[in-house]
Design a protein around this motif. Sequence first.
Motif, mmCIF file in Angstrom:
data_model
loop_
_atom_site.group_PDB
_atom_site.id
_atom_site.type_symbol
_atom_site.label_atom_id
_atom_site.label_comp_id
_atom_site.label_asym_id
_atom_site.label_seq_id
_atom_site.Cartn_x
_atom_site.Cartn_y
_atom_site.Cartn_z
ATOM 1 N N LYS A 19 -4.120 -1.278 2.968
ATOM 2 C CA LYS A 19 -2.753 -1.675 2.661
ATOM 3 C C LYS A 19 -2.122 -0.691 1.677
ATOM 4 O O LYS A 19 -2.663 -0.426 0.619
ATOM 5 N N LYS A 22 2.909 -1.159 -2.958
ATOM 6 C CA LYS A 22 4.121 -1.951 -2.815
ATOM 7 C C LYS A 22 5.341 -1.046 -2.926
ATOM 8 O O LYS A 22 5.332 -0.040 -3.616
ATOM 9 N N GLY A 137 4.757 -10.459 6.957
ATOM 10 C CA GLY A 137 5.470 -9.751 5.901
ATOM 11 C C GLY A 137 6.968 -9.721 6.063
ATOM 12 O O GLY A 137 7.710 -9.735 5.088
ATOM 13 N N LEU A 168 7.690 -2.181 8.102
ATOM 14 C CA LEU A 168 6.295 -2.374 7.727
ATOM 15 C C LEU A 168 5.780 -1.181 6.923
ATOM 16 O O LEU A 168 4.984 -1.347 5.996
ATOM 17 N N THR A 171 7.371 -1.582 3.309
ATOM 18 C CA THR A 171 6.882 -2.744 2.558
ATOM 19 C C THR A 171 5.374 -2.768 2.375
ATOM 20 O O THR A 171 4.864 -3.467 1.505
ATOM 21 N N LYS A 173 3.419 -4.038 4.564
ATOM 22 C CA LYS A 173 2.953 -5.246 5.234
ATOM 23 C C LYS A 173 2.285 -4.905 6.556
ATOM 24 O O LYS A 173 2.446 -3.815 7.105
#
Length: 211
Positions: A19, A22, A137, A168, A171, A173
């Motif tokens: 991931k 942020k 998300g 995506l 973000t 997500k």
Amino acid sequence: SINANTQSTAMTKAMAVTKPNKPTRLIDTKRLSHEQWLDVRKQGIGSSDAPTVCGVNPYMSQLELWLIKTGRIESAKVTTDGYAPLYWGKQLEPLVAKYYTAKTGNKVRRVNAVLQHPEHKFMLANLDYAVSNPEVGVLEIKTAGIHGAKLWQNGVPLYVACQVQHQLAVTGKQLAHVCVLIGGHEARMFEIKRDERLIEYIIAQEKRFWE
């Protein structure tokens, strides 16, 4: 029920990845005028710009987008007269989001901010809604009239899939839902998984366009 999108082979081959960081909350939009919001959009490539940059937007060319970003022409204005898809899309958006919540049980909220990719600063995103379900998300809301309905016959159109993958990417997500109202009386929902290969392609195309 949520149906897997089969529009693109790339969409069905999402890769498991670490991931990303942020995003940066670049600017709050709650009190911005429409003109101020358009000025912010000129600072980078938004998610709705991504399909144009990648050459898959049926409604805008790369040249037109470049002219807008460089201030040579203005973006299309929201009108309430006659054929007004931008106006009605905005008016119907909360109703479609309400339908989505009723069908899925997922609560949604406005983000009210322009988000910026932590590494690729030219990548911006102004999400329709964030979703309370931690597995989802992003919620992208669409409305399609009599002219655009045909693009949804086989699932999520490629230009929408490109837009969502951009979101995506910004973000960080892994999953997004798309809810579309077609012809004012038929709603469909789709699921789009993060696709690293497609995101890498989108970033490369956007970087080339921006620089």
